[in-house]
Write a protein that holds these residues in place. Structure first.
Motif, PDB file in Angstrom:
ATOM      1  N   ALA A  39      52.416  24.884 -55.654  1.00 10.42           N
ATOM      2  CA  ALA A  39      52.661  23.599 -55.037  1.00 10.42           C
ATOM      3  C   ALA A  39      54.141  23.394 -55.030  1.00 10.42           C
ATOM      4  N   GLY A  40      55.095  24.244 -55.481  1.00  7.42           N
ATOM      5  CA  GLY A  40      56.370  23.949 -55.096  1.00  7.42           C
ATOM      6  C   GLY A  40      57.139  23.098 -56.020  1.00  7.42           C
ATOM      7  N   GLN A  41      58.280  22.578 -55.925  1.00  9.01           N
ATOM      8  CA  GLN A  41      58.964  21.745 -56.781  1.00  9.01           C
ATOM      9  C   GLN A  41      58.329  20.060 -56.840  1.00  9.01           C
ATOM     10  N   LEU A  42      57.837  19.696 -57.892  1.00 11.92           N
ATOM     11  CA  LEU A  42      57.135  18.704 -58.120  1.00 11.92           C
ATOM     12  C   LEU A  42      58.217  17.290 -58.563  1.00 11.92           C
ATOM     13  N   LEU A  43      58.989  17.607 -59.627  1.00 12.46           N
ATOM     14  CA  LEU A  43      59.830  16.878 -60.197  1.00 12.46           C
ATOM     15  C   LEU A  43      61.416  17.402 -60.276  1.00 12.46           C
ATOM     16  N   THR A  44      62.161  16.518 -60.017  1.00 12.57           N
ATOM     17  CA  THR A  44      63.827  17.057 -60.035  1.00 12.57           C
ATOM     18  C   THR A  44      64.387  15.753 -60.671  1.00 12.57           C
ATOM     19  N   ASP A  45      65.154  16.243 -61.742  1.00 12.42           N
ATOM     20  CA  ASP A  45      66.047  15.646 -62.468  1.00 12.42           C
ATOM     21  C   ASP A  45      65.512  14.184 -62.744  1.00 12.42           C
ATOM     22  N   VAL A  46      64.491  14.132 -63.381  1.00 17.28           N
ATOM     23  CA  VAL A  46      63.743  12.827 -63.877  1.00 17.28           C
ATOM     24  C   VAL A  46      64.322  12.439 -65.185  1.00 17.28           C
ATOM     25  N   SER A  47      64.729  11.139 -65.187  1.00 17.30           N
ATOM     26  CA  SER A  47      64.986  10.547 -66.488  1.00 17.30           C
ATOM     27  C   SER A  47      64.208   9.068 -66.681  1.00 17.30           C
ATOM     28  N   THR A  59      54.813  -0.305 -63.622  1.00 15.81           N
ATOM     29  CA  THR A  59      54.473   0.889 -62.833  1.00 15.81           C
ATOM     30  C   THR A  59      55.423   2.141 -62.573  1.00 15.81           C
ATOM     31  N   TRP A  60      55.173   3.252 -62.589  1.00 13.33           N
ATOM     32  CA  TRP A  60      56.015   4.551 -62.188  1.00 13.33           C
ATOM     33  C   TRP A  60      55.470   5.044 -60.984  1.00 13.33           C
ATOM     34  N   GLU A  61      56.053   5.114 -60.013  1.00 16.59           N
ATOM     35  CA  GLU A  61      55.842   5.536 -58.944  1.00 16.59           C
ATOM     36  C   GLU A  61      56.322   7.075 -58.827  1.00 16.59           C
ATOM     37  N   VAL A  62      55.127   8.197 -58.702  1.00 18.75           N
ATOM     38  CA  VAL A  62      55.790   9.532 -58.481  1.00 18.75           C
ATOM     39  C   VAL A  62      55.760  10.051 -57.044  1.00 18.75           C
ATOM     40  N   GLY A  63      56.707  10.488 -56.571  1.00 16.47           N
ATOM     41  CA  GLY A  63      56.771  10.819 -55.344  1.00 16.47           C
ATOM     42  C   GLY A  63      58.277  11.347 -54.403  1.00 16.47           C
ATOM     43  N   ASP A  64      58.267  12.268 -53.810  1.00 16.36           N
ATOM     44  CA  ASP A  64      59.519  12.927 -53.423  1.00 16.36           C
ATOM     45  C   ASP A  64      60.394  13.427 -54.579  1.00 16.36           C
ATOM     46  N   GLN A  65      59.573  14.167 -55.654  1.00 15.51           N
ATOM     47  CA  GLN A  65      60.282  14.908 -56.578  1.00 15.51           C
ATOM     48  C   GLN A  65      60.944  13.701 -57.698  1.00 15.51           C
ATOM     49  N   GLN A  66      60.826  12.381 -57.328  1.00 17.38           N
ATOM     50  CA  GLN A  66      61.271  11.523 -58.146  1.00 17.38           C
ATOM     51  C   GLN A  66      60.349  10.511 -58.781  1.00 17.38           C
ATOM     52  N   VAL A  67      60.596   9.605 -59.832  1.00 19.04           N
ATOM     53  CA  VAL A  67      59.658   8.821 -60.320  1.00 19.04           C
ATOM     54  C   VAL A  67      60.516   7.450 -60.633  1.00 19.04           C
TER      55      VAL A  67
END
Length: 596
Positions: free
Chosen positions: A17-25, A198-206
């Motif tokens: 799937a590749g990278q899904l989340l990056t540096d999410v706080s 609401t949390w929007e998940v996309g482009d490896q960010q939230v």
């Protein structure tokens, strides 16, 4: 409020799937009610597993408050075939903690009310879960989760396998249940009814937003208007969504917290979702005067009687929703209309010019050896949908298949993508009657919005069987309920259906600005006094906005004077709080005033 979960610079990826989340706080407080949205495959379920510590991040840290109790419902779960309902709901067959021997099944009214609300009043204590359908097993697991006390409830697609009444009951139950909630669902009505953020998940960010689905939709429009003016087509689609949210049926009681003037300006020039008169004229030209004519029809599904001496006519351009409990016969009725079943008695006639496309719940055979675009072009290279002519590639883009994705082999598509392709190929046949059986299954909110936009300009006859209340209210004009052998026309739509299956004379659950909810008894207000108060609140909001703008200008002039900026910032926060309070009061009162 107290913090219970923290994600600190969390990253997660998988080989395929590749990278899904990056540096999410992110932080979660004990009273937060969060809806998680995003495209299929963006990482929503992964985020939930990280929150619950079922998976460890590749980097970063997830911390829980000490002794945090979490109740978790995954998308798929395994229950032992020999386990009974008692083992699952009251025991330890699935969750870690059971109730203990002192709890008696028949005497626990709370357990019974939960099972009743989820549409399982018939279940007995010793009934094994092995022979149950997948939907029944999932509802038993959901009941097991709801009867327990938890500090945090995490739900991944909880509305799957629930009918409209079950979804309505679950929303009302969760609103009154204490503790934090994080939920992934494609059911947009449910998101607005339950969630305060609401949390929007996309482009490896939230990205975090205040409010439910409606507020998030508006925020996306604003964000894209400012940051991505080149995405004009997508902005127009989202603006149309906002227009629907503001012009929806009276039953819609949830409104986002936003600046009134800004929202009105945003949608002032947006036309209604569809021109029903023009579409009906087009449909009549294409279909003739007759679509379906049922005269004293009786229909069975095995030993169960679905229709009993029913007379019903469907005309050109009709947009009909079919509601009913699970097993009531919605699919059987659609199969009759599609010509796959014959009535047991009575007369069923189909118009001579009718070309039907039937989207069943099962995934039809797809050409796995072809690439996606080839699979569409196999049906048609160009498609006329209402007043729009689309190429196969443009139609694929409407359904979320863009750029290189159109060259993906069909055999490599996910379940949700295969569902989209199935519907896409049906529309490419240019039918004039669409029969859709639970069309929202496996579709994310963006794809649903695209589908609804497409159906807005589609001039044929549309009959939808769905538990998705938002879709029903969005794309259909007439509602029927099937059950006990009857087909009943519901003038009051979904609200009338819910009143007939779960009457509630204590009041209505209303969503107040800022997403706080309270139980408000039905009450009448003096329209003249209320309109005067609305006008006063509008003037107050306008003055506060002017004051807010003046404070911003003054802060800009004193940008190097940190003491003065701090004083102005404190004043600004006070003004913003006053404006929010006035807007909240306006929205609450506006819901009680007809034709405001």
């Amino acid at each position: 409020m107290a913090n219970i979960v923290n994600l600190d610079r969390v990253s997660k990826g998988y080989g395929a799937a590749g990278q899904l989340l990056t540096d999410v706080s992110l932080g979660l407080d004990d009273a937060d009610r969060v809806g998680v949205v995003g495209l299929n495959g963006a990482g929503k379920s992964t985020l939930l597993r990280l929150l619950t510590k079922l998976e460890e991040p590749d980097s970063g840290r997830v911390t829980h408050r000490r002794d945090l109790r979490i109740a978790w419902l995954p998308q798929s779960l395994e229950l032992a075939a020999d386990a009974t309902v008692k083992d699952v709901v009251l025991g330890t067959a699935w969750l870690d903690e059971g109730f203990g021997a002192e709890h008696e099944w028949a005497g626990d009214a709370g357990v019974r009310s939960i099972l009743d609300g989820l549409g399982m009043p018939h279940l007995g204590l010793d009934q094994p879960v092995g022979p149950m359908s997948g939907g029944e097993r999932r509802r038993v697991a959901l009941a097991a989760l709801l009867v327990r006390t938890a500090d945090l409830i995490v739900l991944d697609e909880p509305t799957n396998h629930l009918d409209v009444a079950g979804i309505d009951w679950l929303a009302r139950h969760l609103v009154t249940k204490r503790g934090a909630l994080v939920v992934v669902t494609h059911d947009r009505w449910f998101l607005d009814a339950v969630c305060t953020a609401t949390w929007e998940v996309g482009d490896q960010q939230v990205r975090a937003y205040e409010g439910g689905f409606a507020a998030w939709t508006l925020a996306r429009v604003e964000r894209e208007r400012i940051a991505a003016a080149t995405e004009a087509r997508r902005q127009n689609l989202l603006r149309k969504e906002i227009a629907w949210l503001r012009r929806g049926p009276p039953a819609r009681t949830s409104k986002p917290r936003f600046r009134i003037d800004a929202a009105n300006a945003l949608i002032a020039d947006v036309p209604p979702p569809r021109d029903s008169v023009s579409l009906r004229r087009l449909a009549t030209a294409r279909l003739g005067k007759q679509v379906y004519d049922l005269e004293r029809v009786t229909l069975h599904a095995g030993p169960k009687r679905i229709l009993d001496d029913v007379t019903w006519q469907v005309g050109p351009g009709d947009r009909i929703a079919i509601l009913g409990a699970n097993g009531a016969g919605k699919t059987t009725l659609l199969r009759l209309l599609a010509g796959r079943l014959a009535p047991d008695a009575g007369t069923f006639r189909t118009g001579a010019t009718v070309r039907t496309a039937f989207l069943s719940q099962e995934l039809a055979e797809l050409p796995n050896q072809l690439r996606l675009l080839e699979a569409v072009e196999e049906v048609a290279k160009r498609v006329q949908l209402g007043d729009r002519e689309l190429s196969a590639a443009q139609l694929a883009e409407v359904f979320g298949f863009a750029d290189r994705r159109v060259w993906t082999p069909v055999g490599d598509l996910s379940g949700g993508e295969r569902r989209r392709l199935q519907l896409l190929r049906l529309l490419a046949t240019e039918p004039n009657v669409l029969l859709l059986d639970e069309p929202t299954n496996d579709l994310d909110t963006d794809t649903l919005a695209s589908l609804e936009d497409l159906l807005d300009s589609w001039p044929g006859t549309l009959i939808v069987a769905s538990h998705d209340r938002y879709l029903v209210e969005r794309v259909t004009d007439t509602v029927y309920a099937v059950g006990d052998g009857a087909l009943r026309h519901l003038v009051g739509g979904v609200e009338e259906y819910l009143a007939s299956v779960s009457p509630d004379d204590q009041g209505v659950t209303r969503r107040v600005a800022g997403a706080s909810r309270e139980r408000i008894p039905d009450q009448r207000v003096d329209p003249r006094a209320a309109r005067k108060e609305l006008a006063r609140l509008e003037r107050a909001v306008a003055k506060l906005e002017q004051r807010e703008a003046a404070l911003h200008d003054e802060m800009a002039r004193h940008a190097t004077d940190y003491t003065r900026v701090a004083e102005l910032d404190a004043q600004l926060k006070g003004v913003q709080a006053e404006r929010a309070e006035a807007e909240e009061a306006w929205l609450t009162l506006a819901e009680q005033v007809p034709d405001h």
